[in-house]
Write a protein that holds these residues in place. Structure first.
Motif, PDB file in Angstrom:
ATOM      1  N   PHE A 125       0.826  -1.208   0.000  1.00 40.35           N
ATOM      2  CA  PHE A 125       0.000   0.000   0.000  1.00 40.35           C
ATOM      3  C   PHE A 125       0.864   1.263   0.000  1.00 40.35           C
ATOM      4  O   PHE A 125       0.478   2.286  -0.572  1.00 40.35           O
ATOM      5  N   ALA A 126       2.030   1.203   0.655  1.00 34.17           N
ATOM      6  CA  ALA A 126       2.929   2.360   0.655  1.00 34.17           C
ATOM      7  C   ALA A 126       3.426   2.671  -0.753  1.00 34.17           C
ATOM      8  O   ALA A 126       3.634   3.841  -1.104  1.00 34.17           O
ATOM      9  N   ALA A 127       3.566   1.613  -1.570  1.00 33.70           N
ATOM     10  CA  ALA A 127       4.005   1.822  -2.953  1.00 33.70           C
ATOM     11  C   ALA A 127       2.842   2.101  -3.889  1.00 33.70           C
ATOM     12  O   ALA A 127       3.028   2.639  -4.989  1.00 33.70           O
ATOM     13  N   GLU A 128       1.623   1.723  -3.472  1.00 30.84           N
ATOM     14  CA  GLU A 128       0.429   1.897  -4.316  1.00 30.84           C
ATOM     15  C   GLU A 128      -0.672   2.599  -3.504  1.00 30.84           C
ATOM     16  O   GLU A 128      -1.677   1.989  -3.144  1.00 30.84           O
ATOM     17  N   PRO A 129      -0.500   3.902  -3.214  1.00 29.38           N
ATOM     18  CA  PRO A 129      -1.490   4.595  -2.370  1.00 29.38           C
ATOM     19  C   PRO A 129      -2.887   4.669  -2.983  1.00 29.38           C
ATOM     20  O   PRO A 129      -3.888   4.639  -2.252  1.00 29.38           O
ATOM     21  N   GLU A 130      -2.963   4.736  -4.312  1.00 32.38           N
ATOM     22  CA  GLU A 130      -4.276   4.806  -4.963  1.00 32.38           C
ATOM     23  C   GLU A 130      -5.045   3.504  -4.751  1.00 32.38           C
ATOM     24  O   GLU A 130      -6.259   3.517  -4.469  1.00 32.38           O
ATOM     25  N   LEU A 131      -4.357   2.379  -4.898  1.00 33.31           N
ATOM     26  CA  LEU A 131      -4.994   1.084  -4.639  1.00 33.31           C
ATOM     27  C   LEU A 131      -5.452   1.011  -3.181  1.00 33.31           C
ATOM     28  O   LEU A 131      -6.536   0.492  -2.889  1.00 33.31           O
ATOM     29  N   HIS A 132      -4.638   1.538  -2.270  1.00 32.39           N
ATOM     30  CA  HIS A 132      -5.012   1.545  -0.856  1.00 32.39           C
ATOM     31  C   HIS A 132      -6.322   2.298  -0.648  1.00 32.39           C
ATOM     32  O   HIS A 132      -7.227   1.830   0.042  1.00 32.39           O
ATOM     33  N   GLN A 153      -8.688   2.848  -2.804  1.00 30.65           N
ATOM     34  CA  GLN A 153      -9.788   2.097  -3.414  1.00 30.65           C
ATOM     35  C   GLN A 153     -10.263   0.970  -2.489  1.00 30.65           C
ATOM     36  O   GLN A 153     -11.467   0.777  -2.281  1.00 30.65           O
ATOM     37  N   LEU A 154      -9.308   0.219  -1.937  1.00 25.62           N
ATOM     38  CA  LEU A 154      -9.677  -0.919  -1.100  1.00 25.62           C
ATOM     39  C   LEU A 154     -10.230  -0.472   0.254  1.00 25.62           C
ATOM     40  O   LEU A 154     -11.097  -1.146   0.824  1.00 25.62           O
ATOM     41  N   VAL A 155      -9.748   0.650   0.776  1.00 26.13           N
ATOM     42  CA  VAL A 155     -10.317   1.183   2.011  1.00 26.13           C
ATOM     43  C   VAL A 155     -11.770   1.560   1.798  1.00 26.13           C
ATOM     44  O   VAL A 155     -12.652   1.274   2.628  1.00 26.13           O
ATOM     45  N   ALA A 156     -12.046   2.200   0.635  1.00 21.80           N
ATOM     46  CA  ALA A 156     -13.426   2.582   0.320  1.00 21.80           C
ATOM     47  C   ALA A 156     -14.306   1.351   0.148  1.00 21.80           C
ATOM     48  O   ALA A 156     -15.454   1.313   0.619  1.00 21.80           O
ATOM     49  N   GLU A 157     -13.760   0.312  -0.504  1.00 20.85           N
ATOM     50  CA  GLU A 157     -14.521  -0.921  -0.700  1.00 20.85           C
ATOM     51  C   GLU A 157     -14.796  -1.600   0.643  1.00 20.85           C
ATOM     52  O   GLU A 157     -15.905  -2.099   0.878  1.00 20.85           O
ATOM     53  N   ALA A 158     -13.801  -1.606   1.535  1.00 22.21           N
ATOM     54  CA  ALA A 158     -13.985  -2.223   2.858  1.00 22.21           C
ATOM     55  C   ALA A 158     -15.037  -1.465   3.660  1.00 22.21           C
ATOM     56  O   ALA A 158     -15.821  -2.071   4.400  1.00 22.21           O
ATOM     57  N   ARG A 159     -15.067  -0.139   3.497  1.00 24.24           N
ATOM     58  CA  ARG A 159     -16.036   0.675   4.236  1.00 24.24           C
ATOM     59  C   ARG A 159     -17.464   0.346   3.819  1.00 24.24           C
ATOM     60  O   ARG A 159     -18.397   0.422   4.627  1.00 24.24           O
ATOM     61  N   ASP A 160     -17.634  -0.026   2.552  1.00 27.56           N
ATOM     62  CA  ASP A 160     -18.975  -0.320   2.032  1.00 27.56           C
ATOM     63  C   ASP A 160     -19.454  -1.717   2.405  1.00 27.56           C
ATOM     64  O   ASP A 160     -20.622  -2.050   2.188  1.00 27.56           O
ATOM     65  N   GLY A 196       2.511  -8.106  -5.873  1.00 29.18           N
ATOM     66  CA  GLY A 196       1.891  -6.891  -6.381  1.00 29.18           C
ATOM     67  C   GLY A 196       2.008  -6.754  -7.883  1.00 29.18           C
ATOM     68  O   GLY A 196       1.112  -6.214  -8.545  1.00 29.18           O
ATOM     69  N   THR A 197       3.099  -7.278  -8.428  1.00 28.81           N
ATOM     70  CA  THR A 197       3.319  -7.212  -9.883  1.00 28.81           C
ATOM     71  C   THR A 197       2.478  -8.240 -10.623  1.00 28.81           C
ATOM     72  O   THR A 197       1.933  -7.967 -11.698  1.00 28.81           O
ATOM     73  N   THR A 198       2.365  -9.442 -10.065  1.00 28.33           N
ATOM     74  CA  THR A 198       1.724 -10.556 -10.777  1.00 28.33           C
ATOM     75  C   THR A 198       0.294 -10.814 -10.348  1.00 28.33           C
ATOM     76  O   THR A 198      -0.388 -11.636 -10.959  1.00 28.33           O
TER      77      THR A 198
END
Length: 625
Positions: free
Chosen positions: A115-122, A124-131, A359-361
């Motif tokens: 998540f530190a390397a991919e803050p945008e993905l973080h 997105q997933l935080v928003a999905e978890a909230r829902d 994260g790559t694969t």
């Protein structure tokens, strides 16, 4: 001299089918020894079985009075994962519709790094978890994505057996341990059959005795892990394949197919057995198309019967039919990544490697293998890693992961009566492999099990719970090596005896090489966690219920093995390692808590003694409460 072939095994002049694939001994000592043992087979096998049963009964009683019987209560353990999975199955989730992947501390560390390397993905997933309404966190969503969502985390057979046990008998791990102890007895009998078939009657009995006295085999029978089941299945596959090759009947090939299919959903590394059975049939009946098709059909039928429930489940959930595990990619990058180690001290995955490659694969197996190997500095780098791990396989230390063999020995002294270990068995097994090298064509099912186990250890990890299958497969060879040495002693054949003893001695020196300085035989975790998952909750409950004496008895129980935990540490002496410092701090904390409780109970003199002991230990760390 043999006259005919009956059922694929040699038949002597008197028409008696021989039990062994080993050529009849030319020396009189081995022949006489085999005859003597065969004449007393029931008595000797009965004695071995009685010893095996007695050891298991005492082991169960001793461990039942220990927190290690309840290791599944440790949330960060694989035992907890299997217990949770089994309970969900017992509660009605037979199709495994809910995603069930473990989320331990190191999983969370990997997710945080990604998540530190991919803050945008973080985000997105935080928003999905909230829902979501089920409390799933962003890091869990990430791992569910990498591990295929509702795809089985690990091969499911063991979890379904636990679930069926819980459903039928109650959700108590001791019922599972009961059938694991029974499987241990089955494995000992299989060792006898395999040893006899490969090397003769005497070697079979010695293999069974070695299996009875090999401590790690017994230890894992009371651990909620697949180790015992893997050993039994591996040995059963060897015996069934040999039986089918000897008798060549349709039903025996169907049994091989059934066992191979079941083994596949226990551990996919057993897949080569099914393929080898098909190859053996194809070669034997290559000039008989109808017979070939018939036997292959029976193998496929047996395998399909075992796989059908899991294939049906996967298809119904929109998953690949044979997707029975999702951790292959993770295991490969953890075991063979550029920062993976070949230390004998155990499993130590690089979270940097895991986060970057996964994260790559996105967890795709083929892509992960390519990306992992490409991350190495050179083509030789993974080969050096695997070569070093091959040497690490043959080390005396039972590297812990989740369960520690040496901690179990501390809590169950009867394990000391099963004294055989890798140090004593591996050199004899390597000698037996060398002495029996010319008969590999007849013994290939057993050698296939050795190669499968060895390959898995080299590529992934050499921890004790994985190595146990290899050691079980090597026991018949160790028995054969022992029998040959005994016969040379009886015959006073100095030259082969001396050469073999020198080889065994050198191998023992190699296997017995010291541990790295940073490694502890029993880690601080092995002492601290049982208190946290077992004693601490019971103490809190006892105090809440107004039972301070019960709480005190639990604290005393937690300190029962104080001397072994401190392992020679002297008060005032600086700890030799961070691990030792953790243990000293833990024991000191127990004494101080005991002092606090005794004070509350009005037992001031005892409280003062406990307080002095705790503070004396803390002084070793440069502090005092």
């Amino acid at each position: 001299m043999t006259a005919v072939e009956e059922g694929g095994l040699p038949v002597d002049r008197e028409g008696m089918r021989r039990d062994s694939l080993e050529p009849r001994p030319t020396d009189g000592t081995r022949a006489a020894l085999d005859r003597w043992c065969a004449a007393r087979r029931k008595l000797l096998l009965g004695a071995i079985a009685a010893l095996a049963i007695l050891l298991r009964l005492v082991y169960f009683v001793q461990l039942d009075a220990s927190p290690l019987m309840w290791q599944h209560l440790w949330p960060e353990s694989d035992m907890s994962f299997f217990d949770d999975w089994g309970r969900s199955i017992a509660d009605g989730d037979w199709a495994g519709e809910s995603a069930r992947h473990p989320n331990h501390e190191w999983h969370r560390d990997v997710a945080a790094l990604h998540f530190a390397a991919e803050p945008e993905l973080h985000r997105q997933l935080v928003a999905e978890a909230r829902d979501r309404s089920d409390g799933t966190r962003a890091d869990q969503l990430l791992w569910n994505r990498w591990l295929g969502g509702r795809q089985f985390h690990q091969e499911p057979l063991y979890a379904y057996l636990i679930g069926a046990t819980y459903r039928l008998l109650g959700a108590d791990v001791r019922w599972v341990f009961a059938w694991q102890l029974a499987l241990g007895l089955v494995s000992i009998m299989l060792l006898y059959l395999i040893g006899r078939r490969a090397f003769g009657e005497t070697a079979g009995l010695v293999a069974a005795l070695m299996g009875t006295l090999f401590g790690p085999l017994l230890t894992y029978e009371l651990v909620l892990l697949r180790a015992t089941l893997l050993v039994a299945f591996g040995l059963a596959l060897v015996q069934l394949l040999w039986s089918a090759l000897g008798h060549d009947s349709r039903l025996r090939w169907a049994a091989v197919g059934l066992a191979s299919g079941a083994a596949f959903v226990l551990k996919t590394t057993y897949a080569p057995f099914g393929l080898a059975a098909c190859a053996a049939v194809a070669w034997r009946h290559r000039r008989q198309p109808r017979s070939l098709c018939s036997r292959l059909g029976w193998i496929v039928l047996g395998g399909s019967f075992a796989l059908a429930p899991f294939v049906t489940r996967n298809v119904a959930l929109g998953l690949p039919p044979l997707a029975v595990t999702s951790v292959g990619a993770l295991a490969f990058v953890a075991g063979s990544g550029p920062h993976a180690t070949a230390d004998v001290a155990g499993f130590d995955a690089s979270i940097d490697d895991v986060a970057r490659v996964m994260g790559t694969t996105d967890g795709a197996l083929g892509a992960t293998v390519v990306e992992t190997l490409a991350a190495h500095d050179s083509l030789l780098s993974p080969l050096r890693l695997w070569a070093a791990r091959l040497l690490a396989v043959f080390h005396w230390y039972e590297a812990p992961q989740n369960g520690n063999v040496y901690a179990y020995r501390m809590h169950a002294p009867v394990l000391g009566l099963a004294p055989l270990s890798v140090l004593s068995v591996a050199p004899l097994a390597l000698l037996g492999l060398f002495l029996g090298r010319r008969g590999w064509r007849d013994r290939w099912p057993l050698e296939l099990l050795v190669l499968i186990s060895l390959g898995s250890l080299v590529v992934f990890s050499t921890v004790s719970r994985y190595r146990i299958v290899l050691m079980a497969a090597l026991l018949p060879y160790a028995a054969y090596g022992s029998v040959r040495l005994a016969c040379w002693v009886a015959e006073r054949r100095v030259r082969p005896l001396a050469g073999s003893l020198v080889a065994v001695a050198l191998l023992m020196i190699f296997v017995g090489r010291p541990l790295p300085e940073f490694a502890a035989v029993v880690r601080a975790t092995d002492h601290v966690q049982p208190y946290r998952y077992y004693h601490e909750p019971l103490i809190a409950a006892a105090l809440d219920e107004g039972r301070p004496q019960a709480a005190l008895e639990l604290l005393d129980d937690a300190l029962r093995h104080e001397a072994a935990m401190l392992c020679g540490h002297e008060v005032g002496e600086a700890p030799a390692s961070m691990d030792e410092a953790r243990v000293v701090q833990h024991v000191a904390g127990l004494h101080l808590r005991r002092a606090e409780l005794l004070t509350h109970m009005g037992r001031d003199e005892e409280a003062a003694l406990a307080s002095r002991r705790g503070n004396a230990l803390l002084s070793s760390l440069g502090g005092e409460s």
